[in-house]
Design a protein around this motif. Structure first.
Motif, PDB file in Angstrom:
ATOM      1  N   ILE A   1       0.861  -1.187   0.000  1.00 15.79           N
ATOM      2  CA  ILE A   1       0.000   0.000   0.000  1.00 15.79           C
ATOM      3  C   ILE A   1       0.895   1.235   0.000  1.00 15.79           C
ATOM      4  O   ILE A   1       1.728   1.417   0.897  1.00 15.79           O
ATOM      5  CB  ILE A   1      -0.913   0.031   1.240  1.00 15.79           C
ATOM      6  CG1 ILE A   1      -1.845  -1.182   1.255  1.00 15.79           C
ATOM      7  CG2 ILE A   1      -1.736   1.325   1.259  1.00 15.79           C
ATOM      8  CD1 ILE A   1      -2.704  -1.266   2.511  1.00 15.79           C
TER       9      ILE A   1
ATOM     10  N   THR B   1       1.076   5.121   0.570  1.00 15.07           N
ATOM     11  CA  THR B   1       0.318   6.187   1.204  1.00 15.07           C
ATOM     12  C   THR B   1       1.266   7.279   1.668  1.00 15.07           C
ATOM     13  O   THR B   1       2.488   7.173   1.525  1.00 15.07           O
ATOM     14  CB  THR B   1      -0.533   5.654   2.362  1.00 15.07           C
ATOM     15  OG1 THR B   1      -1.457   6.661   2.787  1.00 15.07           O
ATOM     16  CG2 THR B   1       0.330   5.228   3.554  1.00 15.07           C
TER      17      THR B   1
ATOM     18  N   GLN C   1      -7.125  12.104   3.978  1.00 13.93           N
ATOM     19  CA  GLN C   1      -6.029  11.177   3.693  1.00 13.93           C
ATOM     20  C   GLN C   1      -5.938  10.105   4.786  1.00 13.93           C
ATOM     21  O   GLN C   1      -5.777   8.907   4.502  1.00 13.93           O
ATOM     22  CB  GLN C   1      -4.705  11.945   3.596  1.00 13.93           C
ATOM     23  CG  GLN C   1      -3.456  11.091   3.569  1.00 13.93           C
ATOM     24  CD  GLN C   1      -3.279  10.344   2.265  1.00 13.93           C
ATOM     25  OE1 GLN C   1      -3.928  10.675   1.277  1.00 13.93           O
ATOM     26  NE2 GLN C   1      -2.425   9.333   2.261  1.00 13.93           N
TER      27      GLN C   1
ATOM     28  N   THR D   1      -6.771   6.104   4.038  1.00 16.58           N
ATOM     29  CA  THR D   1      -5.743   5.086   4.285  1.00 16.58           C
ATOM     30  C   THR D   1      -6.262   4.024   5.236  1.00 16.58           C
ATOM     31  O   THR D   1      -6.094   2.815   5.008  1.00 16.58           O
ATOM     32  CB  THR D   1      -4.472   5.741   4.854  1.00 16.58           C
ATOM     33  OG1 THR D   1      -3.959   6.680   3.911  1.00 16.58           O
ATOM     34  CG2 THR D   1      -3.407   4.691   5.152  1.00 16.58           C
ATOM     35  N   GLU D   2      -6.907   4.442   6.311  1.00 15.65           N
ATOM     36  CA  GLU D   2      -7.450   3.490   7.277  1.00 15.65           C
ATOM     37  C   GLU D   2      -8.516   2.603   6.637  1.00 15.65           C
ATOM     38  O   GLU D   2      -8.603   1.400   6.925  1.00 15.65           O
ATOM     39  CB  GLU D   2      -8.010   4.247   8.486  1.00 15.65           C
ATOM     40  CG  GLU D   2      -6.922   4.925   9.317  1.00 15.65           C
ATOM     41  CD  GLU D   2      -7.462   5.904  10.354  1.00 15.65           C
ATOM     42  OE1 GLU D   2      -8.717   6.050  10.447  1.00 15.65           O
ATOM     43  OE2 GLU D   2      -6.653   6.520  11.065  1.00 15.65           O
ATOM     44  N   HIS D   3      -9.319   3.189   5.747  1.00 19.75           N
ATOM     45  CA  HIS D   3     -10.338   2.418   5.032  1.00 19.75           C
ATOM     46  C   HIS D   3      -9.676   1.351   4.158  1.00 19.75           C
ATOM     47  O   HIS D   3     -10.115   0.184   4.148  1.00 19.75           O
ATOM     48  CB  HIS D   3     -11.169   3.376   4.164  1.00 19.75           C
ATOM     49  CG  HIS D   3     -12.139   2.690   3.262  1.00 19.75           C
ATOM     50  ND1 HIS D   3     -13.359   2.218   3.693  1.00 19.75           N
ATOM     51  CD2 HIS D   3     -12.073   2.381   1.930  1.00 19.75           C
ATOM     52  CE1 HIS D   3     -14.004   1.653   2.666  1.00 19.75           C
ATOM     53  NE2 HIS D   3     -13.243   1.751   1.595  1.00 19.75           N
ATOM     54  N   THR D   4      -8.636   1.728   3.423  1.00 23.03           N
ATOM     55  CA  THR D   4      -7.943   0.769   2.557  1.00 23.03           C
ATOM     56  C   THR D   4      -7.350  -0.370   3.373  1.00 23.03           C
ATOM     57  O   THR D   4      -7.479  -1.550   3.019  1.00 23.03           O
ATOM     58  CB  THR D   4      -6.840   1.477   1.757  1.00 23.03           C
ATOM     59  OG1 THR D   4      -7.430   2.505   0.950  1.00 23.03           O
ATOM     60  CG2 THR D   4      -6.095   0.505   0.861  1.00 23.03           C
TER      61      THR D   4
ATOM     62  N   THR E   1      -4.280   4.669  -1.916  1.00 26.42           N
ATOM     63  CA  THR E   1      -5.400   4.790  -0.988  1.00 26.42           C
ATOM     64  C   THR E   1      -6.463   5.759  -1.504  1.00 26.42           C
ATOM     65  O   THR E   1      -7.361   6.142  -0.758  1.00 26.42           O
ATOM     66  CB  THR E   1      -4.902   5.264   0.394  1.00 26.42           C
ATOM     67  OG1 THR E   1      -4.273   6.550   0.259  1.00 26.42           O
ATOM     68  CG2 THR E   1      -3.913   4.278   0.992  1.00 26.42           C
ATOM     69  N   ASP E   2      -6.363   6.156  -2.772  1.00 29.41           N
ATOM     70  CA  ASP E   2      -7.279   7.166  -3.321  1.00 29.41           C
ATOM     71  C   ASP E   2      -8.563   6.580  -3.879  1.00 29.41           C
ATOM     72  O   ASP E   2      -9.449   7.325  -4.293  1.00 29.41           O
ATOM     73  CB  ASP E   2      -6.580   7.955  -4.437  1.00 29.41           C
ATOM     74  CG  ASP E   2      -5.477   8.852  -3.908  1.00 29.41           C
ATOM     75  OD1 ASP E   2      -5.530   9.193  -2.715  1.00 29.41           O
ATOM     76  OD2 ASP E   2      -4.583   9.194  -4.689  1.00 29.41           O
TER      77      ASP E   2
END
Length: 211
Positions: free
Chosen positions: A14, A16, A41, A45-48, A117-118
């Motif tokens: 990942i 980020t 942001q 990132t936490e979601h990914t 992470t976008d």
């Protein structure tokens, strides 16, 4: 060196950025302010990572976070001690991705995927499909609606895919595909998804959060 078990052949990287106000998601600052953009942001990132952890419940994959800005201590304070972190290092995006892939293959990984992470619609099902495709083809690409890609997967390092690309433009995907075709690399596409880069993209993020 990657600290995960060497027996794990599938590896996910990942990319980020540490969410420092004014340095991240800068195109969102007019709508959200510097702190709001940094918080976006952070949340994306936490979601990914949460999606990747869902995948890890079902599949034996190793995970690595390649970061820019901040430092190891800040990343660990943010995302925890149970993840493996590595600085992205210097160079353009292509050089940084190629470096991360080189390290993974050097360590014995056989299928390596890089995501950012976008794109909040990257989920465990998409990632599972990407790894499955790498059993039979050399290159997997997840096309982004804006002309880039949200995922690239390889089963060997192909450095040519990361040079002479106009990163950050709508030409990234097509330039990558052109190189792959020239090299006669077997290629499979994932479903196209949308990135969240501009204020007008925020509804995409809001929909993802409401699922």
């Amino acid at each position: 060196m990657l600290k995960s078990s060497k027996s794990l052949k599938q590896h996910l990287i990942i990319f980020t950025r540490y969410p420092e106000p004014g340095k991240t998601k800068t195109r969102m600052i007019p709508a959200l302010g510097a702190v709001g953009a940094a918080n976006l942001q952070r949340e994306m990132t936490e979601h990914t990572i949460s999606q990747v952890k869902e995948l890890q419940k079902a599949t034996d994959i190793s995970l690595e976070v390649r970061f820019s800005d901040g430092n190891l201590q800040l990343m660990q304070n943010w995302l925890g001690l149970d993840l493996f972190y590595q600085s992205q290092g210097e160079g353009d995006l292509g050089l940084r991705m190629a470096r991360s892939l080189f390290d993974a293959f050097e360590f014995g990984r056989e299928q390596v995927i890089v995501i950012g992470t976008d794109c909040p619609d990257v989920n465990s099902q998409i990632l599972t499909k990407a790894f499955e495709q790498l059993h039979t083809c050399d290159l997997v690409l997840g096309p982004a609606i804006d002309g880039g890609y949200y995922l690239i997967g390889l089963r060997r390092l192909i450095p040519e895919l990361f040079v002479n690309i106009n990163w950050g433009t709508s030409q990234v995907l097509q330039q990558t595909v052109d190189i792959a075709e020239e090299l006669k690399i077997s290629l499979v596409y994932l479903p196209p998804l949308a990135d969240v880069d501009f204020p007008e993209d925020l509804p995409i993020w809001e929909r993802a959060c409401s699922k």
